[in-house]
Design an enzyme around this catalytic site. Sequence first.
Site, mmCIF file in Angstrom:
data_model
loop_
_atom_site.group_PDB
_atom_site.id
_atom_site.type_symbol
_atom_site.label_atom_id
_atom_site.label_comp_id
_atom_site.label_asym_id
_atom_site.label_seq_id
_atom_site.Cartn_x
_atom_site.Cartn_y
_atom_site.Cartn_z
ATOM 1 N N ASN A 191 5.232 -7.772 -2.492
ATOM 2 C CA ASN A 191 5.236 -6.446 -2.808
ATOM 3 C C ASN A 191 6.599 -6.166 -3.843
ATOM 4 O OD1 ASN A 191 5.120 -3.721 -3.816
ATOM 5 N ND2 ASN A 191 5.451 -2.907 -1.807
ATOM 6 N N GLU A 192 6.337 -6.255 -5.114
ATOM 7 C CA GLU A 192 7.356 -6.318 -6.176
ATOM 8 C C GLU A 192 8.214 -4.730 -6.279
ATOM 9 O OE1 GLU A 192 7.292 -6.900 -10.447
ATOM 10 O OE2 GLU A 192 5.061 -6.074 -10.354
ATOM 11 N N ASP A 193 7.409 -3.672 -5.660
ATOM 12 C CA ASP A 193 8.076 -2.531 -5.775
ATOM 13 C C ASP A 193 7.971 -1.772 -4.374
ATOM 14 O OD1 ASP A 193 8.634 -0.173 -7.057
ATOM 15 O OD2 ASP A 193 6.449 0.715 -6.931
ATOM 16 N N LEU A 194 8.654 -2.592 -3.417
ATOM 17 C CA LEU A 194 8.933 -1.924 -2.069
ATOM 18 C C LEU A 194 10.062 -1.216 -2.180
ATOM 19 C CD1 LEU A 194 8.551 -2.003 0.975
ATOM 20 C CD2 LEU A 194 9.828 -4.048 1.159
ATOM 21 N N HIS A 195 9.850 0.014 -1.779
ATOM 22 C CA HIS A 195 11.191 0.846 -1.575
ATOM 23 C C HIS A 195 10.898 2.145 -0.626
ATOM 24 C CE1 HIS A 195 9.561 4.072 -4.191
ATOM 25 N NE2 HIS A 195 8.920 3.151 -4.940
#
Length: 283
Positions: A191-195
């Site tokens: 997941n390149e947008d894990l936050h």
Amino acid sequence: MSISVPATFVTGLVEAEGEAQRPWLDALPALAERYLRRWRLTLDDGAPMHGMGALVLPVRTASGDAAVLKVTWPHVEAEHEGLALRLWQGRNVVRVLDADDANFVLLLERLDHTRVLDDAPLDEAVHVCAEFLRTLAIPAPAEIRPLAAVAKRWVTELPEQSKGIVPDHVVAEAVAACERFGPLARPLLTNEDLHYENVLGRDGTWVMIDPKPIAGDPEFGVLPLLWNRFGEDDVMARYATIVREAGLDAERARGWALARAVDNWIYPELTPACRAVGLALAG
């Protein structure tokens, strides 16, 4: 079943992506109503929710279960969200109840949107997301867009978009990382947008939502965990903690964090974090 699209969603998407999104926004109420009928859903109490790229409606299924209908603005990063969620099978991620991937429409379990990891102490939030980086790195199917292709594109794009903005030695290090690690990127679902804002509560546990799947190294997912909540701690100490707790390869983590720092340096809201990380890692 009249659907009202929040004005803030319309304004935000148009400001970010341009007037070309107006036709999709105009058709959005009818699209949502079509899936309410198709999946025999009823609108539930509660206002529509949204981020930048998706409208989320609280609904009830035909059996009375609480769920949400998510209709996403079509873009490449979200193309295989449903596929990725199904592959993760609800383990630390939101469960998929139904899907029409071609139209970017998902029926998802309803989580506790009032319980957000972003509100937790930073040490806890970092630990949870580091664990996600480690445990969700499973083999990716061929459909998922490859990190290797992104890295190949960045070799030429990063110097062009960063000229006069990012120090030359930082750009050179980022390009070298793309050239080195791009062809070697492992085909792992990442997941390149894990936050922290994309992790919600489920029965006392934490659950990831809204993934942007890419097939590559889990190390590619580190940087959003640094630019989010930037300023609350020593960001490089946080970086070291994530690498250690997620069991990441230190050289790949450094390379991908550098590359992503340069790619996002141009965005004013991300510049401070990207500058701090980029300068520290480039040396």
